[in-house]
Design a protein around this motif. Structure first.
Motif, PDB file in Angstrom:
ATOM      1  N   GLU A  59       0.810  -1.217   0.000  1.00 47.18           N
ATOM      2  CA  GLU A  59       0.000   0.000   0.000  1.00 47.18           C
ATOM      3  C   GLU A  59       0.845   1.270   0.000  1.00 47.18           C
ATOM      4  N   VAL A 111      -0.936  -2.965  -7.027  1.00 47.28           N
ATOM      5  CA  VAL A 111      -0.929  -1.646  -6.379  1.00 47.28           C
ATOM      6  C   VAL A 111      -1.757  -0.616  -7.159  1.00 47.28           C
ATOM      7  N   ASN A 114      -3.692   2.026  -5.268  1.00 45.86           N
ATOM      8  CA  ASN A 114      -3.020   2.785  -4.204  1.00 45.86           C
ATOM      9  C   ASN A 114      -3.267   4.277  -4.338  1.00 45.86           C
TER      10      ASN A 114
END
Length: 640
Positions: A59, A111, A114
């Motif tokens: 994250e 990701v 994110n």
């Protein structure tokens, strides 16, 4: 326990030491799981991992990208990539490009939602306290290259809500929603703008210039019949009359803002301030395109407290995650016209209520694409010469009128200065180049000698003279806006695989509204005799040329990039001569061995870093004009 996704032996570079040595490159076992990337010490004899050496939570990852290999790097370090997170870049070296691509693709996928994903990165290493790509000495400095894959692998940067309910300050930061947005699909080819059969509205009046043209009357509707020429469309008016119209004079009937007098398309901040100060009305306002594509800015002039000078404020129109528009977050509207209507009656925290719209639209019609549809060879008897503008490398340039009413610039080509037949063929191609930051070529007169080149006329003349004699006390934003105009014109030329070969302030012109336009693109190829000096039989502008041109006469779009950096330097020195204390021979020697222009006093480090990227010794390491335009645009947005 989280499920393992990938596992691979990589070489990892130390993040702690300033100097790099073989001891700083160690083999580690990398494991990608559902929530983090971990790396371990590894026992090659037993084939087992040992102690945990570090980890990165997924994250916290902001970007994953390739890195250009170090010079003279050994074979095992030919395929580096970087994982950028809160603490900076982690450099990893793969054994092959296929393995590297697999890991990059996999990490990007996990990701992609994110927060704060990066849209720019550094393509070279951070080494010995400096970014090797752009020479910036701050490790947290914004990247110098736009991520080409951000829409294919990363989600667009999410927006975040402001906690305060107060009105937005002038030019607030780009806003982000509270929840990350899903990734957008790659753009698909689609029909842009109107199509045959659709209705358009004339933004400007257009008197016919050729027998086949159709008159346009501002704000009236027209039906598009044919679009075989991208610049001249066949249309029908409401009376049934048909003919050709310039495509840049009309807009789709469904396009919302163009019909409002307060909307000033293609106006920058400096132009808005000049216009509002000229009007000098408290509460004067306009809406203009922001320096960020697809965004809009409200510019307001106020004489609060009875001041005679007044001040200009600029407010970005923001959008909520539901697509509503606002200047003050507690007042959201479904459209920009509704927002403007509200603030015409309520200041709601703005410096002033929007009292009087300010517009230059009556005087700001763009240059048409030529002197009528199909006009190429111009009858010299239709030209009236009014005054001499100057004398260039090809001959005298004069201001005149075409058919007694249309402003034009006329280059009278002195015999023996140009390879005329070659140019005439090339000019047919140049006629098709259309961009608001390129001087429009209207046509040629070739039936007599000397031949004439007829172009768009720009009343403020040459940029170099404008910088030296006219421009007084420019703001940093004004200078950067000039650079932005040039990058956008050159990015278009680059997209058309067209090389300028002589980009410099002397070959840019300034319009009445301050717009900068590039001129004389490609003409240097046809010079037979001018003041340029050559070391190998080819003529070129030495002070604006990169090493590969000085040494090998190798022109490319990358040599134009170098020249653009010098042009930026000219702008920020207000027209000084580059390498003013050196002669041409000294320049060839010193530039080829690493000499570069100094940072101008008016240019901050960010601006100078953009110049410096244009002057990299290896042509392939210089940015493209599209990347430069993006970098300049981002910096301009931050400065506002």
């Amino acid at each position: 326990m989280s499920e393992r996704n990938l596992e691979q032996l990589f070489i990892k570079r130390s993040q702690q030491k300033k100097k790099t040595s073989p001891l700083n490159y160690k083999e580690r076992l990398f494991v990608l799981s559902d929530d983090k990337i971990s790396y371990y010490d590894y026992d090659p004899e037993k084939g087992k991992k040992k102690s945990l050496k570090g980890s990165i939570e997924l994250e916290k990852i902001k970007c994953v990208e390739t890195v250009i290999p170090e010079d003279n790097s050994p074979p095992e370090r030919q395929f580096p990539f970087q994982i950028i997170y809160d603490e900076g870049p982690l450099y990893v070296f793969s054994k092959s490009d296929d393995i590297r691509k697999l890991w990059i693709r996999k990490i990007r996928h996990v990701v992609r939602f994110n927060k704060d994903l990066m849209h720019k990165y550094h393509p070279r290493f951070w080494e010995d306290g400096i970014w090797r790509c752009c020479q910036q000495a701050v490790k947290q400095a914004m990247g110098c290259r736009v991520l080409e894959t951000r829409n294919g692998g990363f989600a667009n940067r999410s927006e975040r809500h402001r906690k305060s309910q107060k009105p937005l300050p002038p030019t607030p930061e780009e806003e982000k929603p509270s929840r990350p947005l899903p990734p957008q699909p790659p753009p698909q080819p689609q029909q842009q703008g109107p199509c045959p059969g659709s209705t358009v509205i004339a933004e400007y009046s257009y008197p016919p210039m050729a027998p086949t043209d159709l008159e346009l009357r501002k704000d009236e509707e027209y039906t598009i019949l044919e679009m075989s020429d991208a610049n001249w469309w066949k249309a029908r008016d409401k009376y049934g009359k048909e003919g050709y119209i310039p495509a840049n004079y009309v807009t789709e009937a469904t396009n919302g803002l163009e019909k409002f007098e307060w909307y000033c398309k293609n106006m920058n901040r400096s132009q808005a301030e000049h216009l509002m100060r000229t009007e000098n009305k408290d509460g004067g306002f306009l809406v203009r395109d922001s320096s960020k594509a697809g965004k809009y800015t409200v510019s307001v002039f106020s004489k609060a407290g009875g001041e005679t000078v007044g001040m200009c404020k600029h407010y970005n129109i923001c959008t909520t995650s539901q697509g509503q528009f606002y200047l003050a977050q507690s007042h959201n509207f479904s459209s920009i016209p509704d927002l403007i209507n509200y603030h015409q009656h309520n200041s709601a925290g703005l410096v002033s209520r929007l009292k009087h719209f300010v517009s230059n639209r009556a005087d700001s019609a763009p240059s048409p694409f030529g002197l009528g549809y199909g006009v190429w060879e111009i009858d010299p008897t239709h030209l009236t010469f009014i005054k001499e503008l100057g004398c260039g490398q090809f001959g005298v340039v004069k201001y005149g009128k075409w058919q007694g009413q249309h402003d034009v610039a006329i280059k009278m080509i002195k015999e023996g200065s140009m390879s005329e037949l070659d140019f005439i063929e090339e000019a047919k191609v140049m006629m098709k180049l259309r961009h608001q930051n390129l001087v429009q070529l209207y046509g040629v007169c070739t039936t007599q000698r000397p031949i004439y080149i007829v172009t768009e006329f720009l009343s403020n003349g040459c940029l170099l003279t404008y910088l030296r004699e006219t421009l007084k006390g420019p703001t940093p934003i004004h200078l950067l806006e000039m650079c932005k105009d040039v990058t956008e014109g050159m990015a278009y030329l680059e997209s058309q695989q067209f090389i300028h070969r002589d980009l410099a302030a002397r070959n840019c012109l300034v319009a009445a509204n301050g717009d900068i336009k590039v001129t004389d693109f490609g003409l240097s190829r046809y010079v037979l005799d001018d003041e340029y000096t050559s070391s190998a039989g080819t003529k070129f502008p030495v002070r604006w040329s990169p090493p590969e041109v000085l040494l090998y006469c190798k022109f490319s779009s990358k040599s134009d990039i170098w020249a653009y950096g010098v042009l930026m330097w000219e702008i920020y020195t207000l027209g000084k001569m580059p390498y003013e204390r050196l002669n041409n021979s000294e320049i060839v020697d010193k530039v080829s061995t690493g000499l570069r222009l100094y940072r101008p006093q008016l240019a901050n480090e960010r601006v100078y870093s953009i110049m410096s990227t244009c002057w990299r010794e290896k042509a392939e390491e210089r940015p493209t004009f599209e990347e430069l335009a993006s970098n300049v645009q981002d910096l301009l947005y931050e400065m506002q």
